[in-house]
Design a protein around this motif. Structure first.
Motif, mmCIF file in Angstrom:
data_model
loop_
_atom_site.group_PDB
_atom_site.id
_atom_site.type_symbol
_atom_site.label_atom_id
_atom_site.label_comp_id
_atom_site.label_asym_id
_atom_site.label_seq_id
_atom_site.Cartn_x
_atom_site.Cartn_y
_atom_site.Cartn_z
ATOM 1 N N LYS A 1 0.826 -1.209 0.000
ATOM 2 C CA LYS A 1 0.000 0.000 0.000
ATOM 3 C C LYS A 1 0.860 1.259 0.000
ATOM 4 O O LYS A 1 0.584 2.222 -0.724
ATOM 5 C CB LYS A 1 -0.929 -0.009 1.208
ATOM 6 N N ASP A 2 1.915 1.247 0.831
ATOM 7 C CA ASP A 2 2.814 2.407 0.892
ATOM 8 C C ASP A 2 3.547 2.606 -0.429
ATOM 9 O O ASP A 2 3.734 3.744 -0.880
ATOM 10 C CB ASP A 2 3.821 2.237 2.028
ATOM 11 N N ILE A 3 3.965 1.498 -1.045
ATOM 12 C CA ILE A 3 4.685 1.594 -2.320
ATOM 13 C C ILE A 3 3.778 2.161 -3.405
ATOM 14 O O ILE A 3 4.175 3.040 -4.173
ATOM 15 C CB ILE A 3 5.221 0.204 -2.738
ATOM 16 N N GLN A 4 2.544 1.701 -3.465
ATOM 17 C CA GLN A 4 1.601 2.212 -4.465
ATOM 18 C C GLN A 4 1.308 3.692 -4.257
ATOM 19 O O GLN A 4 1.202 4.456 -5.223
ATOM 20 C CB GLN A 4 0.304 1.397 -4.408
ATOM 21 N N SER A 5 1.172 4.087 -2.988
ATOM 22 C CA SER A 5 0.935 5.496 -2.678
ATOM 23 C C SER A 5 2.124 6.356 -3.099
ATOM 24 O O SER A 5 1.951 7.432 -3.684
ATOM 25 C CB SER A 5 0.662 5.663 -1.185
ATOM 26 N N LEU A 6 3.337 5.875 -2.829
ATOM 27 C CA LEU A 6 4.550 6.611 -3.191
ATOM 28 C C LEU A 6 4.691 6.695 -4.705
ATOM 29 O O LEU A 6 5.049 7.745 -5.247
ATOM 30 C CB LEU A 6 5.780 5.932 -2.582
ATOM 31 N N GLN A 7 4.401 5.595 -5.382
ATOM 32 C CA GLN A 7 4.490 5.587 -6.844
ATOM 33 C C GLN A 7 3.490 6.557 -7.475
ATOM 34 O O GLN A 7 3.814 7.264 -8.432
ATOM 35 C CB GLN A 7 4.261 4.174 -7.376
ATOM 36 N N GLY A 8 2.269 6.593 -6.924
ATOM 37 C CA GLY A 8 1.272 7.539 -7.426
ATOM 38 C C GLY A 8 1.703 8.979 -7.209
ATOM 39 O O GLY A 8 1.522 9.833 -8.095
ATOM 40 N N PHE A 9 2.285 9.249 -6.023
ATOM 41 C CA PHE A 9 2.774 10.595 -5.713
ATOM 42 C C PHE A 9 3.880 11.009 -6.689
ATOM 43 O O PHE A 9 3.862 12.117 -7.240
ATOM 44 C CB PHE A 9 3.294 10.619 -4.274
ATOM 45 N N LEU B 1 11.863 24.392 -12.317
ATOM 46 C CA LEU B 1 11.953 23.317 -11.331
ATOM 47 C C LEU B 1 11.631 23.763 -9.903
ATOM 48 O O LEU B 1 11.515 22.904 -9.016
ATOM 49 C CB LEU B 1 13.350 22.694 -11.369
ATOM 50 N N LEU B 2 11.485 25.056 -9.665
ATOM 51 C CA LEU B 2 11.265 25.541 -8.298
ATOM 52 C C LEU B 2 10.037 24.917 -7.619
ATOM 53 O O LEU B 2 10.147 24.442 -6.478
ATOM 54 C CB LEU B 2 11.164 27.071 -8.296
ATOM 55 N N PRO B 3 8.846 24.895 -8.241
ATOM 56 C CA PRO B 3 7.710 24.254 -7.577
ATOM 57 C C PRO B 3 7.949 22.766 -7.296
ATOM 58 O O PRO B 3 7.525 22.252 -6.256
ATOM 59 C CB PRO B 3 6.561 24.441 -8.579
ATOM 60 N N LEU C 1 8.019 21.113 -3.627
ATOM 61 C CA LEU C 1 7.170 19.976 -3.263
ATOM 62 C C LEU C 1 7.924 19.002 -2.358
ATOM 63 O O LEU C 1 7.386 18.518 -1.359
ATOM 64 C CB LEU C 1 6.705 19.266 -4.535
ATOM 65 N N PHE C 2 9.178 18.704 -2.692
ATOM 66 C CA PHE C 2 9.937 17.735 -1.911
ATOM 67 C C PHE C 2 10.414 18.299 -0.581
ATOM 68 O O PHE C 2 10.778 17.548 0.313
ATOM 69 C CB PHE C 2 11.116 17.210 -2.731
ATOM 70 N N VAL C 3 10.398 19.615 -0.461
ATOM 71 C CA VAL C 3 10.730 20.236 0.825
ATOM 72 C C VAL C 3 9.510 20.283 1.732
ATOM 73 O O VAL C 3 9.584 19.973 2.926
ATOM 74 C CB VAL C 3 11.290 21.664 0.610
ATOM 75 N N THR C 4 8.351 20.652 1.167
ATOM 76 C CA THR C 4 7.140 20.855 1.973
ATOM 77 C C THR C 4 6.210 19.641 1.993
ATOM 78 O O THR C 4 5.361 19.542 2.876
ATOM 79 C CB THR C 4 6.353 22.051 1.433
ATOM 80 N N ILE D 1 1.519 18.764 -2.016
ATOM 81 C CA ILE D 1 1.365 18.501 -3.444
ATOM 82 C C ILE D 1 0.611 19.589 -4.209
ATOM 83 O O ILE D 1 0.850 19.795 -5.407
ATOM 84 C CB ILE D 1 0.717 17.111 -3.660
ATOM 85 N N PRO D 2 -0.335 20.351 -3.563
ATOM 86 C CA PRO D 2 -0.990 21.434 -4.327
ATOM 87 C C PRO D 2 -0.037 22.500 -4.857
ATOM 88 O O PRO D 2 -0.436 23.306 -5.707
ATOM 89 C CB PRO D 2 -1.970 22.034 -3.319
ATOM 90 N N VAL D 3 1.216 22.518 -4.382
ATOM 91 C CA VAL D 3 2.165 23.505 -4.898
ATOM 92 C C VAL D 3 2.386 23.289 -6.401
ATOM 93 O O VAL D 3 2.753 24.226 -7.127
ATOM 94 C CB VAL D 3 3.502 23.431 -4.119
#
Length: 312
Positions: free
Chosen positions: A82-90, A238-240, A244-247, A250-252
């Motif tokens: 479940k975690d892997i699928q969630s990460l892959q979707g993200f 690439l800034l947004p 995203l990886f800092v904050t 995902i809406p960013v």
């Protein structure tokens, strides 16, 4: 009585621009135009995204064939299923939207021409109707835009296949690696050419082969400036994604379909307007220089007259 006791009277002329005020730098003018046209740039960005949606969906499926295997191999052992699928979707959402916005900047055919015409006019501080001019110049550059888009897809496909082939061959024959690096450098030059391609398409009546030829000449002629501009645009792009990886918010990524592509396009066209003004519109540049010199001479003559009157 206009206004209220002299206040809020918009019929009165403003203070105007002082005669001897030096011209503002392009950097300052860029942010002034960005602030003044912000909401129009937002609407342009949204319009460009919505009209280009069929092309973007097609590109998303094409990109997915390359991204999905990489993401799947990178996320192995990251937790339970479940975690892997969630990460892959993200990651698919993040990489997909970022790369699609990159294609919007890079160029996706006629809609990019319509978009470029608007931001070019804004960069020139000229008027443009966002909706009507967008569709008008999308239609005007329909043939050139389609040819450019098909050319880009073919070039990207050929180079990706060739680079992967020579990367595998270089493991057996290290000397073949020279060909791989040459192909990567050539592709990088081709990417940088797109700084000039669409602005030239909407500004001058040229055939596609002449547009690409001139874009290549400008890229080589102004190579240090082009590299600097390309890296600046890529960093802003690439800034947004980095944010995203800092904050982890995902809406960013909504910055891409809302405003970010328009900001990049505006900066790009500030640069290309300047370059075209030097090399393709020399008469216009000389005329502006002569007008500024005449204004300076006139102001100096006025100063001399004022000094002579004071001394009398």
């Amino acid at each position: 009585m206009a206004g209220f006791f002299g206040f809020f009277d918009y019929t009165k002329p403003g203070p105007g621009v002082p005669e001897n005020e030096p011209p503002k730098s392009k950097f300052i003018v860029f942010f002034e135009v960005l602030a003044r046209k912000f909401w129009k740039l937002c609407w342009l960005n949204i319009l460009y995204f919505l009209v280009s949606l069929p092309i973007l969906i097609l590109l998303y499926f094409i990109i997915g064939n390359y991204i999905a295997p990489i993401i799947q191999s990178a996320t192995k052992g990251a937790g339970n299923v479940k975690d892997i699928q969630s990460l892959q979707g993200f990651l698919m959402t993040a990489f997909g939207l970022t790369l699609l916005s990159g294609f919007m900047v890079f160029g996706i055919g006629p809609t990019t021409a319509g978009f470029t015409y608007i931001v070019r006019n804004f960069a020139r501080e000229e008027h443009a109707w966002v909706t009507s001019d967008f569709f008008e110049h999308t239609k005007k550059n329909l043939k050139e835009g389609i040819i450019s888009f098909i050319t880009d897809l073919l070039v990207l496909w050929i180079f990706s296949v060739a680079i992967r082939f020579y990367s595998v061959q270089s493991l057996k024959y290290p000397s073949v690696g020279i060909i791989k690096y040459f192909l990567v450098f050539t592709l990088f030059i081709y990417f940088m050419m797109h700084i000039y391609i669409y602005p030239m398409m909407v500004t001058y009546n040229l055939k596609v082969r002449h547009i690409y030829k001139n874009a290549f000449i400008f890229t080589i002629l102004k190579l240090p400036h082009t590299i600097g501009m390309f890296l600046l645009l890529a960093t802003v792009w690439l800034l947004p994604f980095l944010l995203l990886f800092v904050t982890r918010f995902i809406p960013v990524l909504l910055l891409y379909p809302l405003i970010w592509v328009s900001i990049i396009g505006l900066a790009q066209n500030f640069y290309t307007n300047y370059i075209f003004g030097i090399y393709l519109n020399p008469q216009k540049e000389n005329k502006e220089q002569l007008e500024s010199q005449e204004n300076t001479e006139l102001s100096s003559d006025k100063d001399d007259d004022s000094h002579s009157k004071d001394s009398v």
